[in-house]
Every structure is written in structure tokens, then in C-alpha cells.
Design a protein around this motif. Structure first.
Motif, PDB file in Angstrom:
ATOM      1  N   ARG A   1       0.829  -1.207   0.000  1.00 25.51           N
ATOM      2  CA  ARG A   1       0.000   0.000   0.000  1.00 25.51           C
ATOM      3  C   ARG A   1       0.862   1.256   0.000  1.00 25.51           C
ATOM      4  O   ARG A   1       0.603   2.211  -0.736  1.00 25.51           O
ATOM      5  N   ASP A   2       1.914   1.265   0.827  1.00 26.84           N
ATOM      6  CA  ASP A   2       2.769   2.452   0.922  1.00 26.84           C
ATOM      7  C   ASP A   2       3.527   2.703  -0.382  1.00 26.84           C
ATOM      8  O   ASP A   2       3.678   3.854  -0.809  1.00 26.84           O
ATOM      9  N   ALA A   3       4.008   1.635  -1.004  1.00 26.06           N
ATOM     10  CA  ALA A   3       4.706   1.782  -2.287  1.00 26.06           C
ATOM     11  C   ALA A   3       3.740   2.307  -3.350  1.00 26.06           C
ATOM     12  O   ALA A   3       4.103   3.164  -4.172  1.00 26.06           O
ATOM     13  N   PHE A   4       2.526   1.798  -3.337  1.00 27.39           N
ATOM     14  CA  PHE A   4       1.489   2.252  -4.275  1.00 27.39           C
ATOM     15  C   PHE A   4       1.197   3.739  -4.052  1.00 27.39           C
ATOM     16  O   PHE A   4       1.128   4.526  -5.000  1.00 27.39           O
ATOM     17  N   ASN A   5       1.054   4.123  -2.787  1.00 39.78           N
ATOM     18  CA  ASN A   5       0.781   5.523  -2.458  1.00 39.78           C
ATOM     19  C   ASN A   5       1.889   6.451  -2.927  1.00 39.78           C
ATOM     20  O   ASN A   5       1.633   7.553  -3.411  1.00 39.78           O
ATOM     21  N   ARG A   6       3.139   6.027  -2.757  1.00 40.51           N
ATOM     22  CA  ARG A   6       4.260   6.892  -3.164  1.00 40.51           C
ATOM     23  C   ARG A   6       4.176   7.218  -4.653  1.00 40.51           C
ATOM     24  O   ARG A   6       4.376   8.366  -5.066  1.00 40.51           O
ATOM     25  N   GLU A   7       3.883   6.203  -5.457  1.00 38.00           N
ATOM     26  CA  GLU A   7       3.772   6.433  -6.901  1.00 38.00           C
ATOM     27  C   GLU A   7       2.546   7.285  -7.222  1.00 38.00           C
ATOM     28  O   GLU A   7       2.592   8.146  -8.104  1.00 38.00           O
ATOM     29  N   LEU A   8       1.455   7.040  -6.508  1.00 37.49           N
ATOM     30  CA  LEU A   8       0.232   7.812  -6.727  1.00 37.49           C
ATOM     31  C   LEU A   8       0.469   9.295  -6.434  1.00 37.49           C
ATOM     32  O   LEU A   8       0.043  10.171  -7.199  1.00 37.49           O
ATOM     33  N   HIS A   9       1.166   9.589  -5.349  1.00 34.86           N
ATOM     34  CA  HIS A   9       1.423  10.977  -4.988  1.00 34.86           C
ATOM     35  C   HIS A   9       2.327  11.656  -6.016  1.00 34.86           C
ATOM     36  O   HIS A   9       2.147  12.844  -6.322  1.00 34.86           O
ATOM     37  N   LYS A  10       3.296  10.918  -6.551  1.00 33.47           N
ATOM     38  CA  LYS A  10       4.151  11.479  -7.606  1.00 33.47           C
ATOM     39  C   LYS A  10       3.318  11.850  -8.827  1.00 33.47           C
ATOM     40  O   LYS A  10       3.522  12.900  -9.452  1.00 33.47           O
ATOM     41  N   MET A  11       2.369  10.976  -9.165  1.00 33.40           N
ATOM     42  CA  MET A  11       1.512  11.224 -10.328  1.00 33.40           C
ATOM     43  C   MET A  11       0.604  12.429 -10.105  1.00 33.40           C
ATOM     44  O   MET A  11       0.342  13.202 -11.034  1.00 33.40           O
ATOM     45  N   LYS A  12       0.120  12.587  -8.886  1.00 32.33           N
ATOM     46  CA  LYS A  12      -0.703  13.757  -8.570  1.00 32.33           C
ATOM     47  C   LYS A  12       0.111  15.031  -8.727  1.00 32.33           C
ATOM     48  O   LYS A  12      -0.341  16.010  -9.341  1.00 32.33           O
ATOM     49  N   LYS A  13       1.312  15.025  -8.173  1.00 35.35           N
ATOM     50  CA  LYS A  13       2.158  16.212  -8.175  1.00 35.35           C
ATOM     51  C   LYS A  13       2.576  16.624  -9.581  1.00 35.35           C
ATOM     52  O   LYS A  13       2.622  17.814  -9.910  1.00 35.35           O
ATOM     53  N   SER A  14       2.863  15.647 -10.428  1.00 38.90           N
ATOM     54  CA  SER A  14       3.344  15.935 -11.777  1.00 38.90           C
ATOM     55  C   SER A  14       2.220  16.264 -12.758  1.00 38.90           C
ATOM     56  O   SER A  14       2.472  16.773 -13.850  1.00 38.90           O
ATOM     57  N   GLY A  15       0.981  15.950 -12.388  1.00 40.23           N
ATOM     58  CA  GLY A  15      -0.145  16.146 -13.297  1.00 40.23           C
ATOM     59  C   GLY A  15      -0.434  14.925 -14.154  1.00 40.23           C
ATOM     60  O   GLY A  15      -1.388  14.916 -14.938  1.00 40.23           O
ATOM     61  N   GLU A  16       0.377  13.876 -14.009  1.00 33.25           N
ATOM     62  CA  GLU A  16       0.182  12.667 -14.805  1.00 33.25           C
ATOM     63  C   GLU A  16      -1.150  11.992 -14.485  1.00 33.25           C
ATOM     64  O   GLU A  16      -1.815  11.453 -15.377  1.00 33.25           O
ATOM     65  N   LEU A  17      -1.545  12.023 -13.213  1.00 32.83           N
ATOM     66  CA  LEU A  17      -2.802  11.383 -12.819  1.00 32.83           C
ATOM     67  C   LEU A  17      -3.971  11.986 -13.591  1.00 32.83           C
ATOM     68  O   LEU A  17      -4.824  11.261 -14.115  1.00 32.83           O
ATOM     69  N   LEU A  18      -4.006  13.301 -13.687  1.00 35.62           N
ATOM     70  CA  LEU A  18      -5.087  13.961 -14.408  1.00 35.62           C
ATOM     71  C   LEU A  18      -5.056  13.600 -15.891  1.00 35.62           C
ATOM     72  O   LEU A  18      -6.105  13.358 -16.495  1.00 35.62           O
ATOM     73  N   ARG A  19      -3.864  13.515 -16.473  1.00 32.65           N
ATOM     74  CA  ARG A  19      -3.757  13.172 -17.894  1.00 32.65           C
ATOM     75  C   ARG A  19      -4.278  11.769 -18.167  1.00 32.65           C
ATOM     76  O   ARG A  19      -4.931  11.523 -19.190  1.00 32.65           O
ATOM     77  N   ILE A  20      -4.009  10.846 -17.253  1.00 36.04           N
ATOM     78  CA  ILE A  20      -4.480   9.468 -17.423  1.00 36.04           C
ATOM     79  C   ILE A  20      -5.990   9.386 -17.227  1.00 36.04           C
ATOM     80  O   ILE A  20      -6.693   8.659 -17.941  1.00 36.04           O
ATOM     81  N   ALA A  21      -6.510  10.126 -16.242  1.00 37.00           N
ATOM     82  CA  ALA A  21      -7.918  10.022 -15.873  1.00 37.00           C
ATOM     83  C   ALA A  21      -8.854  10.815 -16.780  1.00 37.00           C
ATOM     84  O   ALA A  21     -10.030  10.477 -16.911  1.00 37.00           O
ATOM     85  N   ARG A  22      -8.339  11.850 -17.423  1.00 38.80           N
ATOM     86  CA  ARG A  22      -9.193  12.757 -18.195  1.00 38.80           C
ATOM     87  C   ARG A  22     -10.024  12.058 -19.283  1.00 38.80           C
ATOM     88  O   ARG A  22     -11.211  12.381 -19.456  1.00 38.80           O
ATOM     89  N   PRO A  23      -9.463  11.099 -20.033  1.00 37.86           N
ATOM     90  CA  PRO A  23     -10.278  10.453 -21.068  1.00 37.86           C
ATOM     91  C   PRO A  23     -11.514   9.730 -20.523  1.00 37.86           C
ATOM     92  O   PRO A  23     -12.429   9.429 -21.290  1.00 37.86           O
ATOM     93  N   TYR A  24     -11.547   9.477 -19.234  1.00 37.38           N
ATOM     94  CA  TYR A  24     -12.682   8.776 -18.625  1.00 37.38           C
ATOM     95  C   TYR A  24     -13.658   9.736 -17.948  1.00 37.38           C
ATOM     96  O   TYR A  24     -14.541   9.303 -17.206  1.00 37.38           O
ATOM     97  N   GLY A  25     -13.493  11.032 -18.199  1.00 39.05           N
ATOM     98  CA  GLY A  25     -14.415  12.022 -17.656  1.00 39.05           C
ATOM     99  C   GLY A  25     -13.966  12.670 -16.361  1.00 39.05           C
ATOM    100  O   GLY A  25     -14.665  13.511 -15.810  1.00 39.05           O
TER     101      GLY A  25
END
Length: 311
Positions: free
Chosen positions: A270-294
Motif C-alpha cells: 500500500r505504501d509503495a502504491f501511495n508513493r507512486e500515486l502521490h508522484k503522479m498527482k504532483k506531476s499532473g500525470e494522474l489527471l492526464r491518465i484520468a481525463r479520457p474517462y471524464g
């Protein structure tokens, strides 16, 4: 996410029907594990036998495959017409697991209410369904931090002729409201002064749109993401959606978010997963991945699982 809708009840009562926002899936899971679950003060259920933070991450790297428990609920996660795993949650999870050294993904589709029991019985390694995080579920599941925050919205007739933009507007105008069976939106409406006698319940957003077009209701309340998905069909051109918003009751915002579920005890994974998730949030990558799904910027969140597990 749920279609079956999202699952947050204002006072966290148990309600009929299994919904993304209700507690029943979490409570059912506790029962399956042989534990009596109360609405408050639940002790955590560790069925993994993990010690020292667990060894699942190491095991997954060795196997090279992670099994993902999903419920078929666009835009959260689903199997498309080509038999492919799709949705916001799998797209994010695949990216993170690849970075953790796990390259292959095996979807395991189940009913939404069976997600937590399936995790406990080792049918899969992680819940990848945009599951809402709440106190009862946190007694049975080790959650990542949320990767999205839910917003409400209204379905109205094109142009929003009655100018309905809040639950207070519905109460003030004494409008007829529709929502889903067991949806938290009913509690939000009542908490803002809407009379229960003016609220009708329907099986899903499609039925709500049909009721709007037939003039049986003035507004249908639900979560924005599921409404966005329902409107994609284009089958109800007379209906539109209001801007997403965070509902309030007694001046208090009702914030909720969904994340990824692991077995209690597997804190290293869980902690390793969270670390990567937080990096994606900070960089804006999370939004880029999620945007095509609304999932637009409005659905990004700074909430944590720790906060949501107290609700």
C-alpha cells in the motif's frame, strides 16, 4: 466508482441496496470474515496473515502478474466490447504497478458487493474499482489514498429552465426530485429542507432521464461521473447536466473519495502504491491518465485515506 452509484451516506446509516456510497459492501465483508460489524468502532480484519508490513509486493514482482478485482461500472472500471480491461482505476493502477515492477494484469470481474469478500478470499490481489473509502470499509480493507473526489450534479431539462443548482434550490422551489434507491443524495436533499414526499426513486440515471422527459420530476440528483457516462449514450437529447459541486449539509461540505483496496497487513505494498500515486498527482500525470474517462480537474483531491476512514 457506483452506477450502482457512489457510496456515502450522510450519517453513515445502512440503507437498502448495495451502492458505491453505501456501507453494505463493507459490512458484508466483515460478516464474511466472521466479524460482527457495527457502524462505529470496528476493529480491523486481517485475513492475510501478513507480518512486518507483508510480503505481497515481493510476491507480485516474482509472479509478474497482479490480479485486479473490478466491478463493471464505467467510468471506474469495466470490460469493454472487445473484452479489454478499461476505465480510470485500471489505467491508473496499471501505470503504478508497472513502476513497482509488475508488468502483467489479470482482471477478475465480480459484483460490486462482492469486491471486499473476494479480496479476503484471495480471489485477487487488489480492488481496482474506484471504491469509496469509509469507516466501515476501513475495518476490512487497507486503502490507498483516494485518486479522485466525488462531486454531485443534477440532471435537468436542457437549458435548466427552473435554474436548479443546489439542494437548497430544490427545497425553495418545492420541486419534484428523483434519485436512486439508497443514494446519499436523498439524505443531502432532506438535510437541505427537501420534503421526502417530493422525492421519487429510480433504478438508475437512465430511468431518471426518462422521468425528466416525461415531466414526472423536475430534477434528478446523483454523482457527476455516473451522469457524464449516462449522457454519453445521446439517447436523451432533452436532458443536460449541471456543473459538478460538493454537497453541503448544515454548512458542512460532504467530501468523499475513492481509492484502491489491499488486504489488511500489506502496508509495504500500500505504501509503495501511495508513493507512486502521490508522484503522479504532483506531476499532473494522474489527471492526464484520468481525463479520457471524464475525470477533470474538479475531481482531483487532497483527501487522504486516514481522513476518510474516520467518516
Amino acid at each position: 466508482m457506483a452506477p450502482p452509484q457512489e457510496n456515502r451516506m450522510i450519517n453513515r446509516k445502512l440503507a437498502g441496496g448495495i451502492r458505491r456510497r453505501t456501507l453494505l459492501a463493507g459490512v458484508a465483508a466483515l460478516g464474511a470474515a466472521g466479524v460482527t460489524a457495527a457502524g462505529t468502532g470496528c476493529s480491523r480484519v486481517d485475513v492475510s496473515g501478513a507480518t512486518g508490513g507483508g510480503h505481497q509486493l515481493e510476491d507480485l514482482r516474482k509472479k509478474g502478474t497482479v490480479r485486479m478485482g473490478i466491478a463493471s461500472e464505467p467510468p471506474y472500471a469495466s470490460i469493454n466490447s472487445k473484452g479489454e480491461l478499461t476505465g480510470e482505476a485500471p489505467a491508473v493502477a496499471k501505470t503504478i504497478f508497472r513502476r513497482l515492477g509488475v508488468k502483467n494484469f489479470e482482471p477478475v470481474p465480480v459484483e460490486f458487493g462482492a469486491l471486499v469478500p473476494g479480496l479476503h478470499s484471495f480471489q485477487y490481489d487488489v480492488i481496482v474499482a474506484g471504491m469509496f473509502i469509509n469507516k466501515a470499509r476501513c475495518a476490512a480493507v487497507l486503502f490507498s489514498d483516494p485518486d479522485y473526489e466525488s462531486k454531485d450534479a443534477f440532471l435537468v431539462l436542457k437549458g435548466n429552465p427552473k435554474n436548479i443548482r443546489s439542494y437548497a434550490d430544490i427545497a425553495k422551489g418545492n420541486y419534484r426530485m428523483g434519485s436512486g434507491i439508497g443514494y446519499a443524495e436523498i439524505d443531502y436533499a432532506v438535510g437541505n429542507g427537501v420534503k421526502k414526499s417530493s422525492i421519487q426513486t429510480y433504478g438508475d440515471q437512465i430511468a431518471g432521464m426518462e422521468a425528466l422527459e416525461a415531466g414526472r420530476i423536475d430534477v434528478f440528483a446523483g454523482t457527476a461521473l455516473t451522469m457524464i457516462e449516462a449522457l454519453k449514450t445521446g439517447a436523451h437529447p432533452k436532458v443536460s447536466m449541471t456543473a459538478p459541486f460538493t454537497p453541503e449539509v448544515d454548512g458542512k461540505p460532504q467530501r468523499d473519495g475513492g481509492g484502491y483496496g489491499f488486504r489488511i497487513g500489506e502496508t509495504k505494498l500500500r505504501d509503495a502504491f501511495n508513493r507512486e500515486l502521490h508522484k503522479m498527482k504532483k506531476s499532473g500525470e494522474l489527471l492526464r491518465i484520468a481525463r479520457p474517462y471524464g475525470f477533470t480537474k474538479e475531481f482531483q483531491t487532497d483527501l487522504t485515506a486516514k481522513e476518510l476512514c474516520k467518516k
